[in-house]
Design an enzyme around this catalytic site. Structure first.
Site, PDB file in Angstrom:
ATOM      1  N   HIS A   1      30.879  27.721  43.115  1.00 33.54           N
ATOM      2  CA  HIS A   1      30.725  27.907  41.670  1.00 33.54           C
ATOM      3  C   HIS A   1      32.040  27.590  40.978  1.00 33.54           C
ATOM      4  O   HIS A   1      33.116  27.940  41.464  1.00 33.54           O
ATOM      5  CB  HIS A   1      30.275  29.332  41.331  1.00 33.54           C
ATOM      6  CG  HIS A   1      31.060  30.408  42.016  1.00 33.54           C
ATOM      7  ND1 HIS A   1      30.865  30.741  43.344  1.00 33.54           N
ATOM      8  CD2 HIS A   1      32.056  31.218  41.568  1.00 33.54           C
ATOM      9  CE1 HIS A   1      31.704  31.701  43.675  1.00 33.54           C
ATOM     10  NE2 HIS A   1      32.449  32.004  42.617  1.00 33.54           N
TER      11      HIS A   1
ATOM     12  N   HIS B   1      34.388  28.272  37.841  1.00 36.62           N
ATOM     13  CA  HIS B   1      34.659  29.218  36.754  1.00 36.62           C
ATOM     14  C   HIS B   1      35.179  28.449  35.540  1.00 36.62           C
ATOM     15  O   HIS B   1      36.104  27.635  35.657  1.00 36.62           O
ATOM     16  CB  HIS B   1      35.763  30.200  37.148  1.00 36.62           C
ATOM     17  CG  HIS B   1      35.390  31.184  38.213  1.00 36.62           C
ATOM     18  ND1 HIS B   1      34.967  32.459  37.936  1.00 36.62           N
ATOM     19  CD2 HIS B   1      35.398  31.082  39.570  1.00 36.62           C
ATOM     20  CE1 HIS B   1      34.738  33.111  39.067  1.00 36.62           C
ATOM     21  NE2 HIS B   1      34.993  32.301  40.082  1.00 36.62           N
TER      22      HIS B   1
HETATM   23  P1  5GP Z   1      34.310  34.403  43.109  1.00 43.57           P
HETATM   24  O1  5GP Z   1      35.290  35.507  43.354  1.00 43.57           O
HETATM   25  O2  5GP Z   1      33.308  34.291  44.233  1.00 43.57           O
HETATM   26  O3  5GP Z   1      34.955  33.095  42.771  1.00 43.57           O
HETATM   27  O4  5GP Z   1      33.547  34.813  41.806  1.00 43.57           O
HETATM   28  C1  5GP Z   1      32.262  35.348  41.775  1.00 43.57           C
HETATM   29  C2  5GP Z   1      31.945  35.624  40.332  1.00 43.57           C
HETATM   30  O5  5GP Z   1      30.548  35.862  40.239  1.00 43.57           O
HETATM   31  C3  5GP Z   1      32.639  36.874  39.778  1.00 43.57           C
HETATM   32  O6  5GP Z   1      33.398  36.496  38.641  1.00 43.57           O
HETATM   33  C4  5GP Z   1      31.500  37.820  39.463  1.00 43.57           C
HETATM   34  O7  5GP Z   1      31.729  38.541  38.269  1.00 43.57           O
HETATM   35  C5  5GP Z   1      30.308  36.895  39.328  1.00 43.57           C
HETATM   36  N1  5GP Z   1      29.038  37.468  39.731  1.00 43.57           N
HETATM   37  C6  5GP Z   1      28.795  38.133  40.892  1.00 43.57           C
HETATM   38  N2  5GP Z   1      27.498  38.499  40.944  1.00 43.57           N
HETATM   39  C7  5GP Z   1      26.924  38.040  39.809  1.00 43.57           C
HETATM   40  C8  5GP Z   1      25.588  38.106  39.293  1.00 43.57           C
HETATM   41  O8  5GP Z   1      24.659  38.655  39.903  1.00 43.57           O
HETATM   42  N3  5GP Z   1      25.356  37.520  38.086  1.00 43.57           N
HETATM   43  C9  5GP Z   1      26.349  36.896  37.387  1.00 43.57           C
HETATM   44  N4  5GP Z   1      26.013  36.352  36.206  1.00 43.57           N
HETATM   45  N5  5GP Z   1      27.619  36.808  37.840  1.00 43.57           N
HETATM   46  C10 5GP Z   1      27.898  37.389  39.033  1.00 43.57           C
END
Ligand code: 5GP
Ligand code: ZN
Length: 143
Positions: free
Chosen positions: A100, A102
């Site tokens: 993903h 950001h």
């Molecule tokens: P990572 O640390 O994997 O780069 O970021 C994961 C992101 O996904 C985090 O910023 C977290 O807030 C977001 N996130 C996790 N679970 C969900 C969800 O169920 N729905 C949404 N919209 N965002 C999520």
């Protein structure tokens, strides 16, 4: 679809999200725990864990959405800029194992930092070491 993958479930509409844009192959939705108003995530609709797992078409589909939504998000929340980035792997802070991007809106004087702040202490690398690293990366691509 990968079993137990929360972002596959979002892509399939099985769990709700605040979707802001969607194409055949990618979807953008608001982060549920935003770092700033408008913090948006862009994902491929098919499961891929790491950046290197994206084939060229999927990578292109994801970045098409990133480039389209970034100025729109900035405009919607009246931001002055945005940081766009990927946590690729646990060591880099990736918590959801579905790649993903950001998009984090930034505001003048918001107290945040540039993307240069994400790594640890800066290494002090000599020219020869930089040359060797460049050679090794090229070899890893070709090999
Ligand atoms: P990572 O640390 O994997 O780069 O970021 C994961 C992101 O996904 C985090 O910023 C977290 O807030 C977001 N996130 C996790 N679970 C969900 C969800 O169920 N729905 C949404 N919209 N965002 C999520
Ligand atoms: Zn997934």
């Amino acid at each position: 679809m990968s079993d137990d993958c929360i972002f596959c479930a979002i892509a399939d509409g099985e769990i709700p999200a605040r979707t802001v844009h969607e194409t055949d192959d990618a979807v953008a939705f608001l982060d549920a725990n935003p770092l700033a108003p408008g913090h948006t995530l862009v994902i491929p609709k098919t499961h891929a864990e790491r950046v290197g797992d994206l084939d060229a078409d999927l990578a292109s589909a994801v970045f098409d959405v990133v480039s389209e939504i970034t100025p729109a998000v900035e405009a919607a929340v009246d931001a002055d800029g945005a940081n766009v980035g990927i946590n690729d792997g646990e060591a880099a802070g990736q918590e959801v194992p579905h790649v993903h991007v950001h998009v984090v809106p930034r505001f003048d004087g918001d107290g945040g930092a540039p993307i240069h702040a994400v790594a640890g202490e800066r290494p002090d690398l000599a020219d020869e070491e930089l040359d060797a690293i460049a050679t090794d990366v090229s070899a890893a691509i070709d090999g």
